[in-house]
Motif scaffolding. Structure first.
Motif, PDB file in Angstrom:
ATOM      1  N   UNK A  46       0.829  -1.200   0.000  1.00  0.00           N
ATOM      2  CA  UNK A  46       0.000   0.000   0.000  1.00  0.00           C
ATOM      3  C   UNK A  46       0.867   1.256   0.000  1.00  0.00           C
ATOM      4  N   UNK A  47       1.911   1.264   0.810  1.00  0.00           N
ATOM      5  CA  UNK A  47       2.820   2.414   0.870  1.00  0.00           C
ATOM      6  C   UNK A  47       3.469   2.666  -0.487  1.00  0.00           C
ATOM      7  N   UNK A  48       3.969   1.608  -1.117  1.00  0.00           N
ATOM      8  CA  UNK A  48       4.599   1.745  -2.438  1.00  0.00           C
ATOM      9  C   UNK A  48       3.614   2.256  -3.480  1.00  0.00           C
ATOM     10  N   UNK A  49       2.380   1.781  -3.420  1.00  0.00           N
ATOM     11  CA  UNK A  49       1.360   2.250  -4.355  1.00  0.00           C
ATOM     12  C   UNK A  49       1.059   3.729  -4.133  1.00  0.00           C
ATOM     13  N   UNK A  50       0.897   4.115  -2.874  1.00  0.00           N
ATOM     14  CA  UNK A  50       0.529   5.493  -2.573  1.00  0.00           C
ATOM     15  C   UNK A  50       1.643   6.473  -2.932  1.00  0.00           C
ATOM     16  N   UNK A  52       3.421   6.269  -5.570  1.00  0.00           N
ATOM     17  CA  UNK A  52       3.288   6.460  -7.016  1.00  0.00           C
ATOM     18  C   UNK A  52       2.045   7.262  -7.390  1.00  0.00           C
ATOM     19  N   UNK A  53       1.061   7.310  -6.510  1.00  0.00           N
ATOM     20  CA  UNK A  53      -0.212   7.984  -6.787  1.00  0.00           C
ATOM     21  C   UNK A  53      -0.024   9.483  -6.610  1.00  0.00           C
ATOM     22  N   UNK A  54      -0.396  10.282  -7.603  1.00  0.00           N
ATOM     23  CA  UNK A  54      -0.055  11.706  -7.594  1.00  0.00           C
ATOM     24  C   UNK A  54      -0.833  12.534  -6.570  1.00  0.00           C
ATOM     25  N   UNK A  55      -1.980  12.081  -6.110  1.00  0.00           N
ATOM     26  CA  UNK A  55      -2.782  12.866  -5.160  1.00  0.00           C
ATOM     27  C   UNK A  55      -2.543  12.490  -3.702  1.00  0.00           C
ATOM     28  N   UNK A  56      -1.481  11.747  -3.438  1.00  0.00           N
ATOM     29  CA  UNK A  56      -1.192  11.305  -2.076  1.00  0.00           C
ATOM     30  C   UNK A  56      -0.650  12.466  -1.248  1.00  0.00           C
ATOM     31  N   UNK A  58       1.258  13.955   2.271  1.00  0.00           N
ATOM     32  CA  UNK A  58       2.285  13.496   3.219  1.00  0.00           C
ATOM     33  C   UNK A  58       1.673  12.905   4.486  1.00  0.00           C
ATOM     34  N   UNK A  59       0.527  13.430   4.907  1.00  0.00           N
ATOM     35  CA  UNK A  59      -0.137  12.912   6.109  1.00  0.00           C
ATOM     36  C   UNK A  59      -0.557  11.460   5.921  1.00  0.00           C
ATOM     37  N   UNK A  60      -1.035  11.120   4.734  1.00  0.00           N
ATOM     38  CA  UNK A  60      -1.443   9.743   4.458  1.00  0.00           C
ATOM     39  C   UNK A  60      -0.235   8.808   4.471  1.00  0.00           C
ATOM     40  N   UNK A  61       0.848   9.234   3.847  1.00  0.00           N
ATOM     41  CA  UNK A  61       2.060   8.412   3.855  1.00  0.00           C
ATOM     42  C   UNK A  61       2.574   8.225   5.279  1.00  0.00           C
ATOM     43  N   UNK A  62       2.519   9.276   6.075  1.00  0.00           N
ATOM     44  CA  UNK A  62       2.953   9.184   7.467  1.00  0.00           C
ATOM     45  C   UNK A  62       2.097   8.167   8.227  1.00  0.00           C
ATOM     46  N   UNK A  63       0.781   8.205   8.012  1.00  0.00           N
ATOM     47  CA  UNK A  63      -0.122   7.277   8.701  1.00  0.00           C
ATOM     48  C   UNK A  63       0.172   5.831   8.299  1.00  0.00           C
TER      49      UNK A  63
END
Length: 91
Positions: A46-50, A52-56, A58-63
């Motif tokens: 999921x982290x690797x996918x997110x 690559x996703x352009x609308x991600x 930083x808060x989502x990646x941190x979570x």
């Protein structure tokens, strides 16, 4: 001029009937147990996918990282007996 009134009431009545039928069906799904290692691999994917996703955000990646880190810590300490000194060496 809008649609005839009887058509609208028929449509609304049909929707209400369909919703009532859907509510009466049992749609529960039994969940299979998931191992911590499988959950960790899924969080990595999921982290690797997110990334690559352009609308991600930083808060989502941190979570996602925080969840992944908790899973990793839990996996490292599960079933291992440690001393208090070794615990504080890691912290």
């Amino acid at each position: 001029m809008g649609p005839p009134r009887w058509r609208v009431s028929n449509i609304v009545g049909t929707i209400i009937e369909n919703n009532a039928e859907d509510d009466s069906e049992d749609d529960t799904v039994s969940l299979e147990p998931v191992a911590r290692k499988e959950a960790l691999m899924a969080s990595n994917t999921l982290h690797n996918f997110m990334i690559q996703y352009k609308n991600t955000t930083p808060e989502l990646l941190y979570a996602i990282r925080k969840v992944r880190d908790e899973l990793q810590i839990d996996l490292n300490f599960k079933g291992k007996q440690t001393t208090i000194e070794s615990y504080f060496d890691r912290v």
